[in-house]
Every structure is written in C-alpha cells, then in structure tokens.
Scaffold this motif. Structure first.
Motif, PDB file in Angstrom:
ATOM      1  N   LEU A  39      -5.898   8.887   1.841  1.00  0.00           N
ATOM      2  CA  LEU A  39      -6.590   7.858   1.061  1.00  0.00           C
ATOM      3  C   LEU A  39      -8.110   8.073   1.031  1.00  0.00           C
ATOM      4  O   LEU A  39      -8.725   7.931  -0.041  1.00  0.00           O
ATOM      5  CB  LEU A  39      -6.232   6.472   1.589  1.00  0.00           C
ATOM      6  CG  LEU A  39      -4.752   6.074   1.393  1.00  0.00           C
ATOM      7  CD1 LEU A  39      -4.507   4.662   1.915  1.00  0.00           C
ATOM      8  CD2 LEU A  39      -4.373   6.182  -0.079  1.00  0.00           C
ATOM      9  N   PRO A  40      -8.788   8.395   2.146  1.00  0.00           N
ATOM     10  CA  PRO A  40     -10.221   8.715   2.037  1.00  0.00           C
ATOM     11  C   PRO A  40     -10.472   9.912   1.112  1.00  0.00           C
ATOM     12  O   PRO A  40     -11.456   9.933   0.366  1.00  0.00           O
ATOM     13  CB  PRO A  40     -10.619   9.017   3.478  1.00  0.00           C
ATOM     14  CG  PRO A  40      -9.637   8.260   4.309  1.00  0.00           C
ATOM     15  CD  PRO A  40      -8.372   8.346   3.557  1.00  0.00           C
ATOM     16  N   TYR A  41      -9.587  10.883   1.181  1.00  0.00           N
ATOM     17  CA  TYR A  41      -9.715  12.057   0.316  1.00  0.00           C
ATOM     18  C   TYR A  41      -9.551  11.657  -1.148  1.00  0.00           C
ATOM     19  O   TYR A  41     -10.299  12.130  -2.029  1.00  0.00           O
ATOM     20  CB  TYR A  41      -8.655  13.082   0.728  1.00  0.00           C
ATOM     21  CG  TYR A  41      -8.580  14.299  -0.149  1.00  0.00           C
ATOM     22  CD1 TYR A  41      -9.627  15.222  -0.206  1.00  0.00           C
ATOM     23  CD2 TYR A  41      -7.439  14.558  -0.904  1.00  0.00           C
ATOM     24  CE1 TYR A  41      -9.546  16.343  -1.008  1.00  0.00           C
ATOM     25  CE2 TYR A  41      -7.343  15.674  -1.699  1.00  0.00           C
ATOM     26  CZ  TYR A  41      -8.397  16.574  -1.750  1.00  0.00           C
ATOM     27  OH  TYR A  41      -8.320  17.680  -2.542  1.00  0.00           O
ATOM     28  N   MET A  42      -8.607  10.774  -1.434  1.00  0.00           N
ATOM     29  CA  MET A  42      -8.411  10.323  -2.811  1.00  0.00           C
ATOM     30  C   MET A  42      -9.627   9.531  -3.297  1.00  0.00           C
ATOM     31  O   MET A  42     -10.031   9.626  -4.473  1.00  0.00           O
ATOM     32  CB  MET A  42      -7.159   9.447  -2.901  1.00  0.00           C
ATOM     33  CG  MET A  42      -5.878  10.166  -2.521  1.00  0.00           C
ATOM     34  SD  MET A  42      -5.422  11.458  -3.693  1.00  0.00           S
ATOM     35  CE  MET A  42      -4.753  10.497  -5.015  1.00  0.00           C
ATOM     36  N   VAL A  81      -8.185   2.736   7.112  1.00  0.00           N
ATOM     37  CA  VAL A  81      -7.759   4.134   7.210  1.00  0.00           C
ATOM     38  C   VAL A  81      -8.953   5.080   7.253  1.00  0.00           C
ATOM     39  O   VAL A  81      -8.766   6.296   7.369  1.00  0.00           O
ATOM     40  CB  VAL A  81      -6.836   4.504   6.030  1.00  0.00           C
ATOM     41  CG1 VAL A  81      -5.607   3.611   6.005  1.00  0.00           C
ATOM     42  CG2 VAL A  81      -7.581   4.442   4.702  1.00  0.00           C
ATOM     43  N   PHE A  82     -10.176   4.556   7.144  1.00  0.00           N
ATOM     44  CA  PHE A  82     -11.377   5.391   7.183  1.00  0.00           C
ATOM     45  C   PHE A  82     -11.889   5.490   8.619  1.00  0.00           C
ATOM     46  O   PHE A  82     -11.978   4.489   9.334  1.00  0.00           O
ATOM     47  CB  PHE A  82     -12.473   4.794   6.292  1.00  0.00           C
ATOM     48  CG  PHE A  82     -12.306   5.099   4.831  1.00  0.00           C
ATOM     49  CD1 PHE A  82     -13.069   6.092   4.232  1.00  0.00           C
ATOM     50  CD2 PHE A  82     -11.394   4.380   4.070  1.00  0.00           C
ATOM     51  CE1 PHE A  82     -12.928   6.348   2.880  1.00  0.00           C
ATOM     52  CE2 PHE A  82     -11.248   4.637   2.732  1.00  0.00           C
ATOM     53  CZ  PHE A  82     -12.015   5.635   2.125  1.00  0.00           C
ATOM     54  N   GLY A 129       0.792  -1.213   0.000  1.00  0.00           N
ATOM     55  CA  GLY A 129       0.000   0.000   0.000  1.00  0.00           C
ATOM     56  C   GLY A 129       0.830   1.272   0.000  1.00  0.00           C
ATOM     57  O   GLY A 129       2.045   1.280   0.222  1.00  0.00           O
ATOM     58  N   TRP A 130       0.113   2.355  -0.262  1.00  0.00           N
ATOM     59  CA  TRP A 130       0.750   3.669  -0.343  1.00  0.00           C
ATOM     60  C   TRP A 130       1.233   4.101   1.054  1.00  0.00           C
ATOM     61  O   TRP A 130       0.523   3.954   2.049  1.00  0.00           O
ATOM     62  CB  TRP A 130      -0.274   4.662  -0.894  1.00  0.00           C
ATOM     63  CG  TRP A 130       0.269   6.032  -1.185  1.00  0.00           C
ATOM     64  CD1 TRP A 130       1.050   6.395  -2.229  1.00  0.00           C
ATOM     65  CD2 TRP A 130       0.033   7.226  -0.416  1.00  0.00           C
ATOM     66  NE1 TRP A 130       1.327   7.730  -2.178  1.00  0.00           N
ATOM     67  CE2 TRP A 130       0.709   8.275  -1.055  1.00  0.00           C
ATOM     68  CE3 TRP A 130      -0.689   7.482   0.755  1.00  0.00           C
ATOM     69  CZ2 TRP A 130       0.688   9.570  -0.582  1.00  0.00           C
ATOM     70  CZ3 TRP A 130      -0.704   8.777   1.231  1.00  0.00           C
ATOM     71  CH2 TRP A 130      -0.027   9.812   0.576  1.00  0.00           C
ATOM     72  N   MET A 131       2.450   4.632   1.102  1.00  0.00           N
ATOM     73  CA  MET A 131       3.072   5.102   2.347  1.00  0.00           C
ATOM     74  C   MET A 131       3.216   3.981   3.380  1.00  0.00           C
ATOM     75  O   MET A 131       3.059   4.198   4.579  1.00  0.00           O
ATOM     76  CB  MET A 131       2.284   6.268   2.950  1.00  0.00           C
ATOM     77  CG  MET A 131       2.473   7.578   2.226  1.00  0.00           C
ATOM     78  SD  MET A 131       4.153   8.174   2.404  1.00  0.00           S
ATOM     79  CE  MET A 131       4.143   9.566   1.273  1.00  0.00           C
ATOM     80  N   VAL A 132       3.560   2.791   2.881  1.00  0.00           N
ATOM     81  CA  VAL A 132       3.867   1.661   3.760  1.00  0.00           C
ATOM     82  C   VAL A 132       5.247   1.164   3.376  1.00  0.00           C
ATOM     83  O   VAL A 132       5.515   0.891   2.203  1.00  0.00           O
ATOM     84  CB  VAL A 132       2.835   0.532   3.622  1.00  0.00           C
ATOM     85  CG1 VAL A 132       3.238  -0.665   4.478  1.00  0.00           C
ATOM     86  CG2 VAL A 132       1.450   1.021   4.003  1.00  0.00           C
ATOM     87  N   MET A 169       3.656   8.788   8.448  1.00  0.00           N
ATOM     88  CA  MET A 169       3.203   8.030   7.277  1.00  0.00           C
ATOM     89  C   MET A 169       1.854   7.371   7.545  1.00  0.00           C
ATOM     90  O   MET A 169       0.964   7.357   6.678  1.00  0.00           O
ATOM     91  CB  MET A 169       4.249   6.982   6.898  1.00  0.00           C
ATOM     92  CG  MET A 169       5.542   7.584   6.380  1.00  0.00           C
ATOM     93  SD  MET A 169       6.816   6.359   6.046  1.00  0.00           S
ATOM     94  CE  MET A 169       6.083   5.453   4.706  1.00  0.00           C
ATOM     95  N   SER A 170       1.685   6.836   8.746  1.00  0.00           N
ATOM     96  CA  SER A 170       0.407   6.222   9.089  1.00  0.00           C
ATOM     97  C   SER A 170      -0.714   7.261   9.105  1.00  0.00           C
ATOM     98  O   SER A 170      -1.810   7.038   8.571  1.00  0.00           O
ATOM     99  CB  SER A 170       0.524   5.522  10.442  1.00  0.00           C
ATOM    100  OG  SER A 170      -0.723   5.005  10.851  1.00  0.00           O
ATOM    101  N   GLN A 171      -0.445   8.412   9.699  1.00  0.00           N
ATOM    102  CA  GLN A 171      -1.456   9.463   9.751  1.00  0.00           C
ATOM    103  C   GLN A 171      -1.730  10.040   8.366  1.00  0.00           C
ATOM    104  O   GLN A 171      -2.861  10.434   8.056  1.00  0.00           O
ATOM    105  CB  GLN A 171      -0.996  10.565  10.710  1.00  0.00           C
ATOM    106  CG  GLN A 171      -0.965  10.136  12.170  1.00  0.00           C
ATOM    107  CD  GLN A 171      -0.405  11.213  13.078  1.00  0.00           C
ATOM    108  OE1 GLN A 171       0.313  12.099  12.633  1.00  0.00           O
ATOM    109  NE2 GLN A 171      -0.738  11.136  14.358  1.00  0.00           N
TER     110      GLN A 171
END
Length: 933
Positions: free
Chosen positions: A863-866, A900-901, A836-839, A855-857
């Motif tokens: 990701l919800p914004y995307m 992440v949501f 995943g992204w930023m992992v 990175m976690s934050q």
C-alpha cells in the motif's frame, strides 16, 4: 607282432589319457576334452552322436527357432518328496484345502505333448520366436540385462491385479515365480548369444543371478506358507484331520512307511524341514541339467571298468599289461579295496566322474536317475545299493488288492543293516570322497557329507537332510514292532539332533561358505525357513535405510512384493517395517520413471504416506498430457486426488521461502526464473477438476502473494491467468451442488475476496504500466529544422509543426484518459471495500496463521508503494491538488492507511507532498492547492 600291437594300444591309452579332462576342471564346470584321434569304435560312436547333437543345436540357434520348453529351474512345479515326504493326498483327504486356498497349478520340468493341446504347443513356439527376435535388439543395449528384465515390473503389477483377493494369495506367489522364470529363460538365451567378455554382459549375468535366486525364493515362500496356513487352519478346526494320530494305538499296521506317515501328519516342523530339503533339491536340478551336458561316459556296452577288463583279457592271452603298476586281477565291485590295487587310469577317471554325477543326482533328489546311469554304465550292483533307503511296507497287512491278489512288498526290511553299512562306508577313507558322500547322504552321516558341499545351499541341504533322517529314524526305532532287534546305529549318529535354528548357527561358522552367508537372498531364505517374519522385515528395512540407493532394483522389487504377500498371508506383522520397504520401492519407481506403476504401489501405503509420495512424484511431471494421465492412474488406484494435488502445489510453492517483512526496493521484476515457472505451472494440478476450483483459487492466491512480495508482477499476472474467468461462479455452483446453499464457508469466502484483491492489484499495475509507456514513450517528438533551410523546407517544417501539435493534443487527451483510468484502479486498491485490500471479510477460526501474517505484511509492503506510484501519476500530469489530497486519504480514520506506513515511509510520502505543494505555490495557489482569494 603281438608286441607291436601292444605298443600301439598303449599309445592309444596314453593319448586318450592326455586328452581327457582332469577332475578338477570338471568340478569347475569346464567341458571335458575329447580323446585322441585313435579311439575305440565305442567311443567313436558316442562322439559322433554328441557332435551331431551339437550341430543340430547350433543350426537351431542360427535360424532363431527352438523346441517348446517347459518350466525348468529352481523350484519348478511341486517339490519332489524324494526321501520321506508322503505322496500328495488326493482331493477329499485331510490335506485337501483347495476350496479354501485355491489350487496350485502343477508344472513338470518337461513338456509332455500328449498332455498339451496343439494350440498350447503353438503358443509356446510363438513365445519362443518372439524371445529370440527380441534378443537381437537387446544385444545392442548399453545394459542388456537391465533392459531385458524391465518387463518384470509390469508383470508383477499385473499379477497383483489378477490376484487381488486373499483366497488367491498362493496363486499370486505362483505367478510371481512364473514371471521370474520366464525372465531367467530370456536372459539365458540372451547370454547364449552374447560375447561374455564385454562388461555389459557381466552386468547381465549379475541380473540373471538375482532373478534365479528370486525364482527359488518365491518357490520356497509358496511351499512353506501353504504348509503353515494349512497347519493354522487345522488348529482352528477349519480343516478336519481324519487321519489324526495322537497315540500309538491308532496305528493299525506299524510298518516303517506308516510310522513315517504318522510322524509327518502330526509334526508340522518335520513337514517344513522336508519341504526345505525338497526345495533345495529342486534348486539343484538346473545345475544337474547343466552338469549332465558336460559329463561324458565312455562306455555304452553296460560293461564297468572296460579298460581294466581289456588289460586283464590281454594278460590272459599272454600280452603284456603295458603298465608297471599292479592292477586288480578280479572284477567284482569290492576288488580295488579288498586287493588294495588300482584300476586302469581311464576307468578310475570314469569312476570318479560317475560317482560325482551320481552324487549330483542325489543332491537334486533324482535317485532314480542316478540308478539309471549306474545301470547304463554296467554298475547295476551300485544301483541296487542306492535302493536300500526305501522304507519297508507290506500293503497286504491292510488288505488285499481289489482283484484279490497279493500286492508286492515295498521297501527294504533290512534297512537298519543297510544303513549301518552305508555309515561305515562313508567313514572308510579308502573310498572316493564322492562315493563316501553318496552313502553319507543316505545314512545321515553329516561329517562325511560336508566335505563335498561347496555352497550355502549345499550345506543347508546336508544339515536338513540329516535332520529329517534322524527324526524319522528316531520315530521308527521307538514305534516299530519287529521280530528281530534292529541293528544299532553308531553313537555319532545320535550326537547332534539338530533343530532349524541350530542348523543356521552351525552353518554360519563354516569358513567355506562365509562369503555367501550375508548375501541378501541367503538371509531372506534363512528367516523364511525359520518363520521369523518380524526379524526378516527388520533386516530388509535396515538394508533399505542403510544402502537404499545401492540395492539392486530387482531386489527392492522382490522385497516390496514379499511384504505385500506377508500383509495378506500374515495376521500380525510390524507395519512400520513394511512401510519402509514399500516406500523404497515407490522411490525406485519414481527414479526409474516407471510412471504408470507408481499410483498402484502408493495405494499400498498408509493414507498420509500416499499423499506424501504421490505428491512428490507429481512434482516432477511437467507435461500437461502426462499430468492428466497421472491423475487418471491415481483415480483408478483410489488415491485422494484433491489432497494430493493440494500437497503438490504447496510443496512446490514452499520450496523458496519469501521474507514478506523486507522492504521493496529496486525495479519491478520482469524475468521469470525456472523456479518461478514451476510454481506457476503447479496451479494446473488443481484446474483439471472443476470440483477443486476453490482450492485452486486459494493456492493461486498464495503463489501470487509470494510474487507480489518480490515485485514479480509478470509472474503474478501469469498465475492469475491460470484460473479460468468463471472460477468464482464455479465455486458457488460446486458448493450449492454439495449443500444446497449459496452461503459459502469462511475459507472459500475469504479466498474469493483475496482473489478479487489480486485482480484489483493486477489491474492497477497494468494500468500504471500503460500510463508509464504512454507518458514517457508515447509523447510525439517535435520536428526540427536545419539552420539555413530553404523556403520549401521551412514550409514543410511549418506543416510538420501543425501535425505535431495535433498529435500532442491527441497524446495529451489519451494521457488524461489513461491517467483517469489508472487513478481509478489505484483507488480500487487503496480504498478496497469492506475493510481494505488484503483483509478477510469473514473471520475464519481454522485459517492458517501464516496466511494471515503474509496478508498483513503484504499490506505493509504494497500500500505505501501504491501511494507513491499514484503520487507519481498525479504529479507528472500536474494534478497537484489531488496529490495533496493523498494526505487526507492516508490519515483517514475510515481506511486507516497510516497504520501500514512505517515512519520512514511516512517521511518519504511527506517529501513527495512537499514537492507537490511547491509546485502549487508556483501556480499562485495556497500550499494545499486551493485558489487564493
């Protein structure tokens, strides 16, 4: 007729008396006034000569030229051993440590053309001309003193670089002293051409005073520490003491002079005390030169008391005396005291002036000069009284001269009697205070000497001169072998046998010099003389901590270079104090924008402080050319450039703390503030050197994380653009060159992965912006036709409609292509490979915890914004089925985007999916977008 002549002469004397300067004005340093118009031929001849000399001087100044100058001033050259110090021992003696310590250049106060080459003379002349030319520009400066002395900072660095080894430490001190003396000469010339009433020249005077004190202090440092190093070397056996004496039996001939030499040989404390006396006398020589320019003696016929003599001669011829007061009627030196009668007023003034000048000469260690002036004024008897201090020595007891002849005896065999008489004269209230002070200085009578002392240095000289006198006198009276009993000295002489520490305690109680006691250089000189370097460093560091910004820059410069000297010359000093002082100087250089000097002095600090201070310095450098130059200076100074540049970037990017946990709201930021610009340009520090490309990538990632958190996408893009396109390849090549392997360490692997995540995010945002502009601003506008239009207008309108329809088709086609590209870029972020992204791909035990948290934050924020942006793209282009498929994407266990949501974000996503489902129903499909059977 005789009465008329007498009245005219009385008028002449009265006018002369009115015109002459009072003693008080002379003491304050004012120029004496000339006598009246009617004067003797002797005075006219003297006055004409003085005026002629002044005219020559004014002419010389007006054309800007000057005669070559020698190095005069406080501490010029070797200190003069005026009283008891043995002559300088030639090479090969027990005092010769030239091979170990390096020679100290001998400098005299006057230029001897027979000793200088013609080229040296022209070099001095050219320097003098340059100084004079420079003065014209300096006079126009807002603060001429500061501007004129700025060159000292460069000069001191050059001195350090030219004398970098431990063996050159005393050459270094000598060059410091010479540099300061040159600046003092420049400022003296500058003030000589300035209007002193202006405020800015008062500041220049303050700078001049500081530099004079610094020059004197460097002289003291060089002399004292050279003596102390020699003493240490003797104790360690590095220097053999061929003439060491531990017992009275080793003295073959016990003359006063030999006894004194033996005392100086075995007692380092007495040598240091005499060095202090010599140093204080050398400091007074500059004042002696200035004083001699102002003092005028009105007799050049070698006749003492000429006015009194003239009156007595007139009395013998029957002329009236012209005064009611009884004058002496005999001309021997003791007549005024023996007869209790007066001298003529003019002679009394001349006598006072002469005595003051003689004392000033003695204060400057110039007894020979004092004797010369006494002889020139017709007082050879007084010159003879100044001769009695010399220690007795008959060289014939040690052997005849090479030619077999008897050598002359030196010194005074009846010095004990002479000294007792001098003591009594110093105690006699009938004598002038300056005369009492003269003989008090030669006999060790401190109480009679102190009343004429005005400054802290005068008091110090008086006490140390008495200290040396008493120590030598004590030694002579213990060891001397005489055919007669020595004349006993008064009991007051032996009351106080001072030591250096008690001397300073005594001086600190004197009210007359109380304002000077706490002056910076007085305190520094005190601890240098006492040899208490730890206390000295403690006091200087306290000044820096308490009044760092208020301290004069030249004082901080001096303290820093004194610390550097002590670090080289001393083995054990408190490094914490040293670092405080050096850091204060580095801070001054940074504030004063002495950029080319900072690296050299930062290199003198500890490793951690080097990184801290040079990084702080680099934060204020914005020009690319200056940045490259600063890194070049750092490399020349041996600083850790990779660590420093990393620290620079971290300091800049950590100035504003971003809360990664706050929810993204509001529009995307398009403006870049000055603080943002500073963070962006900070990456340049790491891009200059390809070997730092991995660190540049990591720091750029960190900066981009903060900008993404606050939706400053334009700033993110600029930071990404700071890294060259071949950065990933360069990182691999650097590592392979270092290790021979292509397997990068975990930190570099994760840095490259994060860099690729950033690229995917930037591509997605750029594509979305392009799609948004095309969708909302690129759609063609349908042409309109006015009501009641003519046939021609309607035909033209039909044609525009056809063109519009074609443009709409093209726009729709381009929109679908852009939508496809945008959709792919969003999926690259949402479905980023390998976790995943930023992992991070590789676990790094040394990774910063703050980075992992950010990175976690950032995943939670982005990701919800995307997802919402992707839904907007699909919903707007009526791809409702794919909109509904986002639910499958988010709930997938493979990607686990649902983690992440937050609950409210899931609710918003469900609301968006509901809108798409309703739109699907309007198209006669089931709520999930499938075709109905």
């Amino acid at each position: 007729m005789n009465q008329s002549v007498d009245m005219n002469e009385s008028d002449i004397f009265r006018r002369q008396r009115q015109a002459r300067m009072s003693l008080d004005a002379l003491v304050e340093g004012d120029t004496p006034m000339h006598r009246g118009r009617e004067m003797s031929k002797t005075f006219k001849r003297r006055s004409t000569n003085v005026n002629f000399q002044k005219s020559l001087q004014l002419l010389d100044e007006s054309v800007g030229g000057a005669t070559p100058r020698g190095h005069q001033g406080p501490g010029g050259g070797y200190l003069r051993h005026s009283t008891y110090t043995p002559k300088h021992v030639s090479s090969g003696s027990k005092f010769d440590v030239t091979g170990l310590l390096g020679p100290t250049p001998d400098k005299s106060g006057l230029i001897d053309m027979s000793m200088n080459t013609v080229s040296d003379f022209y070099a001095e002349s050219i320097m003098e001309e340059d100084v004079t030319t420079t003065n014209v520009g300096l006079l126009l400066e807002e603060d001429p003193g500061i501007s004129a002395s700025q060159g000292l900072y460069n000069d001191f660095l050059q001195c350090l670089q030219n004398n970098s080894s431990q063996q050159q430490v005393f050459d270094l001190v000598q060059e410091f002293e010479n540099a300061c003396r040159d600046e003092v000469t420049l400022l003296n010339k500058l003030l000589g051409r300035a209007t002193k009433q202006q405020e800015k020249f008062r500041k220049t005077g303050n700078v001049l005073h500081l530099l004079k004190e610094e020059t004197a202090t460097w002289t003291l440092v060089g002399q004292l520490f050279r003596e102390r190093v020699e003493t240490d070397l003797k104790e360690m056996g590095v220097i053999d003491e061929e003439m060491a004496v531990d017992s009275e039996d080793k003295i073959e001939y016990q003359s006063d002079q030999n006894i004194m030499k033996m005392l100086f040989t075995k007692e380092s404390s007495i040598r240091e005390s005499q060095i202090v006396v010599d140093w204080l006398e050398s400091c007074a020589r500059e004042q002696l030169d200035a004083f001699s320019d102002k003092v005028k003696f009105f007799s050049d016929r070698a006749v003492a008391w000429e006015n009194t003599l003239h009156r007595l001669q007139n009395q013998q011829t029957g002329l009236p005396m012209g005064t009611e007061r009884p004058l002496v009627d005999e001309m021997d030196p003791d007549a005024p005291v023996r007869q209790n009668r007066m001298l003529d007023d003019l002679d009394k003034e001349d006598e006072t002036r002469l005595l003051q000048y003689v004392f000033v000469c003695i204060r400057a260690g110039q007894i020979d000069k004092a004797q010369e002036i006494c002889q020139s004024c017709g007082q050879s008897w007084r010159a003879a009284t100044l001769e009695g201090w010399r220690l007795y020595h008959d060289p014939n007891f040690e052997g005849l001269r090479n030619d077999g002849c008897v050598a002359p005896v030196r010194g005074n065999p009846y010095r004990d009697i002479w000294k007792t008489v001098c003591w009594k004269m110093a105690q006699e209230a009938k004598f002038n205070q300056w005369e009492r002070a003269i003989y008090a200085s030669l006999s060790g009578n401190l109480q009679a000497l102190l009343p004429v002392c005005k400054s802290w240095k005068d008091y110090l000289w008086a006490y140390f001169k008495v200290l040396v006198d008493s120590k030598v006198e004590q030694e002579i009276r213990i060891r001397t072998i005489s055919s007669r009993p020595l004349e006993p000295l008064p009991s007051d002489y032996w009351e106080k046998m001072f030591e250096p520490i008690t001397i300073f305690q005594e001086i600190e109680t004197a009210e007359k010099v109380a304002p000077e006691i706490s002056h910076w250089y007085c305190v520094i000189q005190k601890y240098l003389i006492l040899g208490d370097t730890d206390k000295l460093l403690e006091v200087m560091s306290m000044w820096v901590r308490q009044d760092g910004e208020k301290l004069p820059g030249h004082l901080v410069r001096f303290m820093a270079h004194l610390v550097l000297f002590l670090q080289t010359a001393e083995h054990k000093i408190t490094e914490d104090y040293c670092h405080v002082i050096l850091e204060a100087y580095v801070q001054n250089l940074i504030v004063d924008k002495q950029k080319h000097l900072v690296a050299s002095y930062v290199s003198k600090l500890s490793q951690n402080s080097q990184v801290l201070w040079y990084a702080r310095f680099l934060e204020g450098i914005n020009s690319k050319a200056e940045r490259e130059e600063c890194l070049k200076w750092a490399q020349e100074a041996g600083l850790d450039i990779p660590l420093i540049t990393k620290t620079v970037v971290e300091n800049i990017r950590n100035k504003d703390v971003v809360d990664f946990s706050q929810e993204l709201e509001g529009p995307v930021g398009t403006t870049i503030s000055d603080e943002d610009r500073q963070k962006i340009e900070a990456i340049d520090w790491l891009v200059f050197e390809p070997s730092q490309r991995a660190e540049a990538m990591k720091q750029a990632n960190a900066v981009m994380r903060t900008f993404i958190a606050v939706r400053k996408h334009a700033a993110v893009k600029e930071v990404f653009g700071k890294l060259p396109g071949d950065s990933v390849d360069v990182v691999y090549k650097n590592w392979q060159r270092l290790t021979g392997s292509t397997d990068l360490p975990p930190s570099d692997m994760n840095g490259i992965r994060e860099y690729m995540c950033m690229k995917a995010y930037i591509d997605a945002i750029d594509n979305f912006n392009d799609w948004f502009n095309l969708c909302h601003h690129g759609k063609p506008h349908k042409p309109e036709i006015l009501t009641g239009a003519s046939f021609t207008d309607r035909v033209a309108h039909d044609h525009r409609i056809k063109q519009y329809e074609q443009e709409v088709d093209r726009w729709h086609h381009n929109l679908m292509l852009q939508t496809k590209s945008t959709k792919a870029r969003f999926y690259n972020v949402l479905l980023f490979a390998d976790g995943g992204w930023m992992v991070d791909l590789v676990k790094d035990d040394e990774a910063e915890r703050s980075r992992q948290l950010q990175m976690s934050q950032l995943r939670t924020l982005t990701l919800p914004y995307m997802c919402s942006l992707l839904h907007k793209v699909l919903h707007t282009t009526e791809q409702f089925t794919e909109c509904l498929q986002l639910a499958d994407l988010v709930s997938s266990e493979q990607h686990k985007l649902y983690e992440v949501f937050r609950k409210d974000e899931l609710q918003k996503l469900l609301d968006l999916l509901r809108e798409s489902s309703l739109a699907v129903l309007d198209l006669n499909r089931d709520p999930l977008g499938y075709e109905l059977p």
